[in-house]
Design a protein around this motif. Structure first.
Motif, PDB file in Angstrom:
ATOM      1  N   VAL A  69      12.243  15.248  -4.877  1.00 46.00           N
ATOM      2  CA  VAL A  69      10.802  15.051  -4.776  1.00 46.00           C
ATOM      3  C   VAL A  69      10.520  13.612  -4.351  1.00 46.00           C
ATOM      4  CG1 VAL A  69      10.233  16.833  -6.468  1.00 46.00           C
ATOM      5  CG2 VAL A  69      10.483  14.462  -7.229  1.00 46.00           C
ATOM      6  N   GLU A  70       9.369  13.415  -3.737  1.00 42.58           N
ATOM      7  CA  GLU A  70       8.939  12.071  -3.350  1.00 42.58           C
ATOM      8  C   GLU A  70       8.094  11.498  -4.479  1.00 42.58           C
ATOM      9  OE1 GLU A  70       6.135   9.773  -0.068  1.00 42.58           O
ATOM     10  OE2 GLU A  70       6.369  11.948   0.057  1.00 42.58           O
ATOM     11  N   LEU A  71       8.517  10.366  -5.018  1.00 44.68           N
ATOM     12  CA  LEU A  71       7.780   9.734  -6.098  1.00 44.68           C
ATOM     13  C   LEU A  71       6.586   8.988  -5.514  1.00 44.68           C
ATOM     14  CD1 LEU A  71       8.780  10.043  -9.046  1.00 44.68           C
ATOM     15  CD2 LEU A  71      10.590  10.327  -7.396  1.00 44.68           C
ATOM     16  N   LEU A  72       5.397   9.265  -6.038  1.00 45.41           N
ATOM     17  CA  LEU A  72       4.163   8.667  -5.539  1.00 45.41           C
ATOM     18  C   LEU A  72       3.701   7.481  -6.374  1.00 45.41           C
ATOM     19  CD1 LEU A  72       2.197  11.962  -4.835  1.00 45.41           C
ATOM     20  CD2 LEU A  72       3.562  10.606  -3.216  1.00 45.41           C
ATOM     21  N   GLY A  73       3.975   7.513  -7.660  1.00 41.59           N
ATOM     22  CA  GLY A  73       3.535   6.413  -8.507  1.00 41.59           C
ATOM     23  C   GLY A  73       3.783   6.695  -9.968  1.00 41.59           C
ATOM     24  N   ALA A  74       3.624   5.658 -10.738  1.00 45.58           N
ATOM     25  CA  ALA A  74       3.694   5.766 -12.198  1.00 45.58           C
ATOM     26  C   ALA A  74       2.289   5.514 -12.707  1.00 45.58           C
ATOM     27  CB  ALA A  74       4.659   4.729 -12.762  1.00 45.58           C
ATOM     28  N   ALA A 154       3.029  -0.041  -8.569  1.00 47.72           N
ATOM     29  CA  ALA A 154       2.817  -0.878  -7.382  1.00 47.72           C
ATOM     30  C   ALA A 154       4.024  -0.826  -6.450  1.00 47.72           C
ATOM     31  CB  ALA A 154       2.527  -2.317  -7.808  1.00 47.72           C
ATOM     32  N   THR A 155       5.224  -0.814  -7.014  1.00 44.53           N
ATOM     33  CA  THR A 155       6.438  -0.785  -6.206  1.00 44.53           C
ATOM     34  C   THR A 155       6.583   0.539  -5.467  1.00 44.53           C
ATOM     35  OG1 THR A 155       7.495  -2.284  -7.780  1.00 44.53           O
ATOM     36  CG2 THR A 155       8.948  -1.070  -6.299  1.00 44.53           C
ATOM     37  N   LEU A 156       6.336   1.643  -6.142  1.00 45.52           N
ATOM     38  CA  LEU A 156       6.429   2.952  -5.491  1.00 45.52           C
ATOM     39  C   LEU A 156       5.391   3.093  -4.377  1.00 45.52           C
ATOM     40  CD1 LEU A 156       7.050   5.205  -8.615  1.00 45.52           C
ATOM     41  CD2 LEU A 156       8.637   4.865  -6.704  1.00 45.52           C
ATOM     42  N   ARG A 157       4.170   2.642  -4.645  1.00 45.02           N
ATOM     43  CA  ARG A 157       3.127   2.716  -3.610  1.00 45.02           C
ATOM     44  C   ARG A 157       3.474   1.841  -2.420  1.00 45.02           C
ATOM     45  NH1 ARG A 157      -1.605   0.677  -5.132  1.00 45.02           N
ATOM     46  NH2 ARG A 157      -0.912  -0.074  -7.149  1.00 45.02           N
ATOM     47  N   ARG A 159       6.450   0.898  -1.391  1.00 45.14           N
ATOM     48  CA  ARG A 159       7.568   1.499  -0.656  1.00 45.14           C
ATOM     49  C   ARG A 159       7.081   2.629   0.241  1.00 45.14           C
ATOM     50  NH1 ARG A 159      12.412   5.185  -2.458  1.00 45.14           N
ATOM     51  NH2 ARG A 159      13.750   4.830  -0.684  1.00 45.14           N
ATOM     52  N   ARG A 160       6.203   3.479  -0.300  1.00 44.94           N
ATOM     53  CA  ARG A 160       5.667   4.587   0.485  1.00 44.94           C
ATOM     54  C   ARG A 160       4.878   4.078   1.692  1.00 44.94           C
ATOM     55  NH1 ARG A 160       2.825   6.595  -3.242  1.00 44.94           N
ATOM     56  NH2 ARG A 160       0.774   6.551  -2.332  1.00 44.94           N
ATOM     57  N   LEU A 161       4.084   3.029   1.487  1.00 45.56           N
ATOM     58  CA  LEU A 161       3.311   2.465   2.589  1.00 45.56           C
ATOM     59  C   LEU A 161       4.210   1.792   3.624  1.00 45.56           C
ATOM     60  CD1 LEU A 161       0.302   0.987   0.599  1.00 45.56           C
ATOM     61  CD2 LEU A 161       0.277   2.963   2.149  1.00 45.56           C
ATOM     62  N   GLN A 162       5.262   1.109   3.178  1.00 44.63           N
ATOM     63  CA  GLN A 162       6.190   0.469   4.115  1.00 44.63           C
ATOM     64  C   GLN A 162       6.867   1.486   5.010  1.00 44.63           C
ATOM     65  OE1 GLN A 162       8.936  -1.856   1.818  1.00 44.63           O
ATOM     66  NE2 GLN A 162       7.742  -3.717   2.092  1.00 44.63           N
ATOM     67  N   ASN A 163       7.114   2.671   4.505  1.00 42.75           N
ATOM     68  CA  ASN A 163       7.767   3.700   5.313  1.00 42.75           C
ATOM     69  C   ASN A 163       6.905   4.156   6.476  1.00 42.75           C
ATOM     70  OD1 ASN A 163      10.126   3.660   3.826  1.00 42.75           O
ATOM     71  ND2 ASN A 163       9.450   5.271   2.435  1.00 42.75           N
ATOM     72  N   ARG A 164       5.636   3.822   6.454  1.00 40.84           N
ATOM     73  CA  ARG A 164       4.741   4.164   7.570  1.00 40.84           C
ATOM     74  C   ARG A 164       4.852   3.173   8.724  1.00 40.84           C
ATOM     75  NH1 ARG A 164      -0.734   5.369   4.117  1.00 40.84           N
ATOM     76  NH2 ARG A 164       0.083   7.120   2.920  1.00 40.84           N
ATOM     77  N   LEU A 165       5.521   2.047   8.486  1.00 40.12           N
ATOM     78  CA  LEU A 165       5.663   1.015   9.511  1.00 40.12           C
ATOM     79  C   LEU A 165       6.916   1.241  10.344  1.00 40.12           C
ATOM     80  CD1 LEU A 165       4.895  -2.153   7.340  1.00 40.12           C
ATOM     81  CD2 LEU A 165       3.336  -0.981   8.911  1.00 40.12           C
ATOM     82  N   ALA A 166       6.895   0.719  11.554  1.00 39.69           N
ATOM     83  CA  ALA A 166       8.105   0.709  12.377  1.00 39.69           C
ATOM     84  C   ALA A 166       9.108  -0.239  11.727  1.00 39.69           C
ATOM     85  CB  ALA A 166       7.767   0.249  13.794  1.00 39.69           C
ATOM     86  N   GLU A 167      10.382  -0.038  12.006  1.00 38.52           N
ATOM     87  CA  GLU A 167      11.438  -0.844  11.389  1.00 38.52           C
ATOM     88  C   GLU A 167      11.203  -2.338  11.591  1.00 38.52           C
ATOM     89  OE1 GLU A 167      14.617  -1.812   9.127  1.00 38.52           O
ATOM     90  OE2 GLU A 167      13.840   0.211   9.403  1.00 38.52           O
ATOM     91  N   ALA A 168      10.851  -2.758  12.796  1.00 46.16           N
ATOM     92  CA  ALA A 168      10.628  -4.184  13.079  1.00 46.16           C
ATOM     93  C   ALA A 168       9.459  -4.725  12.259  1.00 46.16           C
ATOM     94  CB  ALA A 168      10.384  -4.404  14.568  1.00 46.16           C
ATOM     95  N   GLU A 169       8.400  -3.934  12.131  1.00 44.68           N
ATOM     96  CA  GLU A 169       7.246  -4.361  11.330  1.00 44.68           C
ATOM     97  C   GLU A 169       7.635  -4.485   9.856  1.00 44.68           C
ATOM     98  OE1 GLU A 169       3.480  -2.373  13.666  1.00 44.68           O
ATOM     99  OE2 GLU A 169       4.784  -1.060  12.473  1.00 44.68           O
TER     100      GLU A 169
END
Length: 178
Positions: A69-74, A154-157, A159-169
């Motif tokens: 499962v994808e963890l969304l937050g605590a 905050a860390t889980l959120r 991480r999820r948001l960072q995955n929306r960025l391109a690798e270079a970003e």
């Protein structure tokens, strides 16, 4: 060992296998709220025995990932002034005076969800404020789990948001905040 209560939010695919896999991965100490016929968002309320709050939350996150499962937050525990009064054994009037600055040391945490009638406050921030100013007897475990859940969320959120960025970003952002 201490029992730590907390809640994790997750996203799972449709299928009855999801709950079985979570249970087999180690979520046998959680009440899982998930609709397997449609999949989507779910939550798990834990009472986890562990040496520390960090170990309790980290082990649950790892087990959830293991189950797919994808963890969304605590859950960062949001409370009203009434709930703060109940948890601390103080009157609502005393807590209201702290929040408005009419009494106490000042700098009471601002509401996380301001509302005209009943605002919601971060229990983690409130417990740290209470302990810092010696205004209520709080269990060290209660303070610890509130603090860990706030950071885990905050860390889980993030991480999820960072995955929306391109690798270079993502790399540029990580370098900037490191």
């Amino acid at each position: 060992m201490t029992v730590y209560p907390f809640e994790l939010h997750f996203f799972g695919p449709p299928g009855d296998h999801v709950i079985d896999e979570l249970y087999e991965a180690g979520w046998d100490d959680a009440v899982i709220n998930f609709e397997p016929s449609t999949g989507g968002e779910g939550s798990a309320i834990f009472d986890r025995e562990a040496p520390s709050a960090l170990q309790a939350v980290v082990s649950a996150i790892r087990q959830g990932r293991k189950a797919g499962v994808e963890l969304l937050g605590a859950t960062e525990d949001y409370v009203t002034l009434t709930e703060i009064a109940e948890r601390t054994g103080r009157t609502l009037s005393a807590v209201d005076h702290w929040a408005t600055g009419r009494r106490g040391p000042g700098d009471f945490p601002a509401p996380r969800v301001p509302r005209p009638r009943v605002s919601l406050y971060s229990w983690a921030e409130v417990t740290m404020w209470l302990v810092q100013h010696g205004l209520a007897a709080m269990s060290p475990e209660g303070v610890e789990i509130a603090r860990i859940c706030e950071v885990a969320d905050a860390t889980l959120r993030a991480r999820r948001l960072q995955n929306r960025l391109a690798e270079a970003e993502r790399e540029a952002l990580n370098l900037a905040v490191a």
